[in-house]
Write a protein that holds these residues in place. Sequence first.
Motif, PDB file in Angstrom:
ATOM      1  N   ARG A 223       0.822  -1.224   0.185  1.00 16.11           N
ATOM      2  CA  ARG A 223      -0.109  -0.055  -0.021  1.00 16.11           C
ATOM      3  C   ARG A 223       0.956   1.327  -0.041  1.00 16.11           C
ATOM      4  O   ARG A 223       0.653   2.274  -0.671  1.00 16.11           O
ATOM      5  CB  ARG A 223      -0.989  -0.007   1.381  1.00 16.11           C
ATOM      6  CG  ARG A 223      -2.154  -0.962   1.074  1.00 16.11           C
ATOM      7  CD  ARG A 223      -3.137  -0.561   2.260  1.00 16.11           C
ATOM      8  NE  ARG A 223      -2.487  -0.793   3.440  1.00 16.11           N
ATOM      9  CZ  ARG A 223      -2.683  -1.762   4.114  1.00 16.11           C
ATOM     10  NH1 ARG A 223      -3.268  -3.052   3.607  1.00 16.11           N
ATOM     11  NH2 ARG A 223      -2.119  -1.956   5.354  1.00 16.11           N
ATOM     12  N   LEU A 224       1.963   1.078   0.775  1.00 11.73           N
ATOM     13  CA  LEU A 224       2.712   2.531   0.767  1.00 11.73           C
ATOM     14  C   LEU A 224       3.595   2.743  -0.211  1.00 11.73           C
ATOM     15  O   LEU A 224       3.483   3.814  -1.081  1.00 11.73           O
ATOM     16  CB  LEU A 224       3.800   2.238   2.094  1.00 11.73           C
ATOM     17  CG  LEU A 224       4.836   3.381   2.269  1.00 11.73           C
ATOM     18  CD1 LEU A 224       3.907   4.654   2.603  1.00 11.73           C
ATOM     19  CD2 LEU A 224       5.867   2.880   3.204  1.00 11.73           C
ATOM     20  N   LEU A 228       3.861   5.623  -3.993  1.00 11.37           N
ATOM     21  CA  LEU A 228       5.014   6.267  -4.445  1.00 11.37           C
ATOM     22  C   LEU A 228       5.408   5.853  -5.995  1.00 11.37           C
ATOM     23  O   LEU A 228       6.103   6.729  -6.658  1.00 11.37           O
ATOM     24  CB  LEU A 228       6.140   5.705  -3.562  1.00 11.37           C
ATOM     25  CG  LEU A 228       6.216   5.937  -2.320  1.00 11.37           C
ATOM     26  CD1 LEU A 228       7.385   5.624  -1.303  1.00 11.37           C
ATOM     27  CD2 LEU A 228       6.131   7.383  -1.947  1.00 11.37           C
ATOM     28  N   GLY A 229       4.733   4.885  -6.466  1.00 18.83           N
ATOM     29  CA  GLY A 229       4.549   4.630  -8.014  1.00 18.83           C
ATOM     30  C   GLY A 229       5.908   3.968  -8.401  1.00 18.83           C
ATOM     31  O   GLY A 229       6.604   3.367  -7.342  1.00 18.83           O
ATOM     32  N   ASP A 230       6.192   4.063  -9.485  1.00 18.36           N
ATOM     33  CA  ASP A 230       7.145   3.152 -10.054  1.00 18.36           C
ATOM     34  C   ASP A 230       8.729   3.688  -9.577  1.00 18.36           C
ATOM     35  O   ASP A 230       9.637   2.864  -9.649  1.00 18.36           O
ATOM     36  CB  ASP A 230       7.201   3.419 -11.788  1.00 18.36           C
ATOM     37  CG  ASP A 230       6.111   2.827 -12.373  1.00 18.36           C
ATOM     38  OD1 ASP A 230       5.729   2.922 -13.406  1.00 18.36           O
ATOM     39  OD2 ASP A 230       5.434   1.990 -11.640  1.00 18.36           O
ATOM     40  N   ARG A 236      10.869  -0.940  -2.782  1.00 18.40           N
ATOM     41  CA  ARG A 236       9.688  -1.685  -2.312  1.00 18.40           C
ATOM     42  C   ARG A 236      10.424  -3.225  -2.524  1.00 18.40           C
ATOM     43  O   ARG A 236      10.064  -4.061  -1.618  1.00 18.40           O
ATOM     44  CB  ARG A 236       8.523  -1.563  -3.495  1.00 18.40           C
ATOM     45  CG  ARG A 236       7.216  -2.531  -3.208  1.00 18.40           C
ATOM     46  CD  ARG A 236       6.260  -2.394  -4.181  1.00 18.40           C
ATOM     47  NE  ARG A 236       6.526  -3.142  -5.407  1.00 18.40           N
ATOM     48  CZ  ARG A 236       6.474  -4.437  -5.291  1.00 18.40           C
ATOM     49  NH1 ARG A 236       5.880  -5.288  -4.536  1.00 18.40           N
ATOM     50  NH2 ARG A 236       6.893  -5.022  -6.575  1.00 18.40           N
ATOM     51  N   ILE A 237      10.759  -3.526  -3.843  1.00 20.00           N
ATOM     52  CA  ILE A 237      11.457  -4.910  -3.702  1.00 20.00           C
ATOM     53  C   ILE A 237      12.389  -5.285  -2.810  1.00 20.00           C
ATOM     54  O   ILE A 237      12.578  -6.285  -1.983  1.00 20.00           O
ATOM     55  CB  ILE A 237      12.017  -4.958  -4.961  1.00 20.00           C
ATOM     56  CG1 ILE A 237      10.811  -4.983  -6.123  1.00 20.00           C
ATOM     57  CG2 ILE A 237      12.922  -6.428  -5.493  1.00 20.00           C
ATOM     58  CD1 ILE A 237      11.540  -4.928  -7.732  1.00 20.00           C
ATOM     59  N   SER A 323      11.566  15.245  -0.638  1.00 21.86           N
ATOM     60  CA  SER A 323      12.656  14.738  -1.178  1.00 21.86           C
ATOM     61  C   SER A 323      12.252  12.858  -1.467  1.00 21.86           C
ATOM     62  O   SER A 323      12.206  12.247  -0.537  1.00 21.86           O
ATOM     63  CB  SER A 323      13.755  14.900  -0.765  1.00 21.86           C
ATOM     64  OG  SER A 323      14.915  14.022  -1.300  1.00 21.86           O
ATOM     65  N   VAL A 324      12.693  12.381  -2.554  1.00 22.42           N
ATOM     66  CA  VAL A 324      12.310  10.985  -2.754  1.00 22.42           C
ATOM     67  C   VAL A 324      13.567  10.236  -2.015  1.00 22.42           C
ATOM     68  O   VAL A 324      13.309   9.191  -1.252  1.00 22.42           O
ATOM     69  CB  VAL A 324      12.251  10.435  -4.187  1.00 22.42           C
ATOM     70  CG1 VAL A 324      12.506   8.937  -4.394  1.00 22.42           C
ATOM     71  CG2 VAL A 324      11.096  11.174  -4.910  1.00 22.42           C
TER      72      VAL A 324
END
Length: 710
Positions: A223-224, A228-230, A236-237, A323-324
């Motif tokens: 979900r989180l 954030l998208g691609d 995520r992985i 910031s990402v």
Amino acid sequence: MGSMEDFLNHDGREFRHSVRSTLVETVSINYEDFNESFLTCSTCLCMFDAGEHCPKLLPCSHTVCIQCLQRIVATDARELGFRCPICRELIKIPGGGVQAIPPSFLVNQLIDLMAKQIREVIPNCSTHENQELMLCETCDSVFCTLCTGGSHVPEEEEGNNNQSSTADHTVIPLSIARKRMSEIVIYKANECSSKLNAADSIVNEEIDRLEHLADAAFNSVNRLFEELGDVMEKKRIEVIGDVRRRKDEKKQVLEQQLKQIEAEKSDVQTNVTTIKHQVDVKNVTTKISELNSKLEAISQLSEPRENSYIEFHKIGDKSFEASVNRLLKDIGRIKTSKTFPSLCRATMETAICNLETIAVIQTLDFHGNIQDSGGDPITAEVITDKGSSIETEITDLENGSYEVRFTPGSIGTYCLKVFIFARPIKDCPLFFEVTRHNSPILSFGSHGFDNQGFIQPCSIAVDRNDFLYVVDTGNSRIKVLTSNFDFSHHITNEHLEGRSVTGVCLGTSKDSLVTVNWRTKMVSEMSLEGKQIGAFTHKELIEPIAVAINPDGDFVVADNGVGVLVFEPCGKLIRKIGKKGAEKGEFRELFSVCVSQQGEIIVADTRIVVFDKNGNFVREFGWKTPKEGSRGRYQGLAMDNNGLLLAVRSDKAGSYIQVFNYEEGTLHSVIDSHGSKLKRPTGISVSPSGDRHAYLVDIGNECVRKFRYK
């Protein structure tokens, strides 16, 4: 004669050899299958015997019991004879009837052989072949009654009068003992299997919970990162992999435990199969011991060696516009634990009615190592003897331990239940008693002049670092102690001379000491090291006995001759409060004084008298009737930061400390110093840091004592 093991190893060599030879002949044959195949009539399915089921051998070589033949002849006989019930061959009836048909000698021999085999498994004496051996369960000895003259005492020892000493022993046939042991083996094996099945179920349930919580963690992560998208895919992985890795680590431990459980189950079943027809008592006894040991080991398999706890915790609540890189750095972590609940333990101080009680939970892993980090999902419940729950507060100390705080409101037996991962900790539930008695935690001092000695100590103050300053009047000094009653040093000063200092308190900034001397009528201020800062006297001072500092920095002096006097630090008299008398707001005999945070002046007399900061009478409390108040007196006062007033009281009932809710004037609790009677308590103080302890000076015992009061 000796133990069963000694018998089998030494005296019973012939018996052991005969039993083992019997086992070789019988263990390889299934007794029930053999009887069914060879010793059972195929027509009526009854066992052959020497009576109504006597075996008869027909010309066709089949064997049928005489009862079946008589029935066949009576119902189906023809002129030429009857047909074999097995092969249907026509059998001619002899002249003497069915009785004349020859018996089956082979079957009769087999019957005799089996009967002989059954008799031979009954252990007999090697000397007296027809005498069955006996077992004394009391002294674990095997014997022959013929060899020992009717008991299990050898004939050569009868003169020692040992027979009378064994009259109450339990003696049974050895064959019965062996049968009983076999039954015990089966029972223990079944118990092992039951526990292993339960352990299997529990571990599988834990794996299911692990899968469920891991799935929940996966969902949280997904979900989180979906938000954030691609751009966040790589992170995520990485986090998902962390969850899987940690889950697999836990699951591997649990699966290994399952394999061990299956192996134990197989081992137990093998033992049962092996000893089902076991007749060697030594082997049976050994198996029983092995299974008893196995039961203890199996109990450790009943709880999963790893817990199912695994969650994903997001760190903080950061904006997605930030910031990402910063988000990826602090986005969260996988939270797990090695805590093994059934090894975790709770320790608790004495539970006292109306005082906060703390139970400390220490967590450990499966190997018994103390955990050094917190975060475990822990729950606690305290249940009274009436079945109701009381409020608890759990504090994570973040070092592998947790505090459970609660306040019991009445005496009785209580129950503490603590769960981690919804599994109980060791010795849960923990039952404990709540008492009304409040005994001292520590005590220091005795009559003397050295570092441990006091002579008439009468007052005490505690600084912000929890150092204690005890006025040792008879030694003309102030003794400095730590809060654990370790001696630090002595303070001496010219204004402490004369053995007449009776009161002490901290100065305005809490970094100095203020004392009063009733003989010299001096009010003195010195540093915490004993360096003189200032001193004054006044013509109004007659018998100053106690001192306190109000919020304005003024000195409030209790004088047993005139009442309460308020001075500026320079010695200028600001006001006089109260006077000697028996009316409200008047004093009979002053003993102590303290000041509330609001500036109210609180005086210890035969009751507790309260004035506002301007000296106006407000109220009095501490007794129910004037008559009751005149029978006792208050000798020391101290106010803490939470509005609790501690008052030292002595009356006909003895000496004790009352703890009041100051604003309400109601009694909160009583410290009775159970087991360490107070003789003449005076000064009392609490720590400015707000801990749970009070410190009391007792002139009669010439010591200082430490108590819990909240």
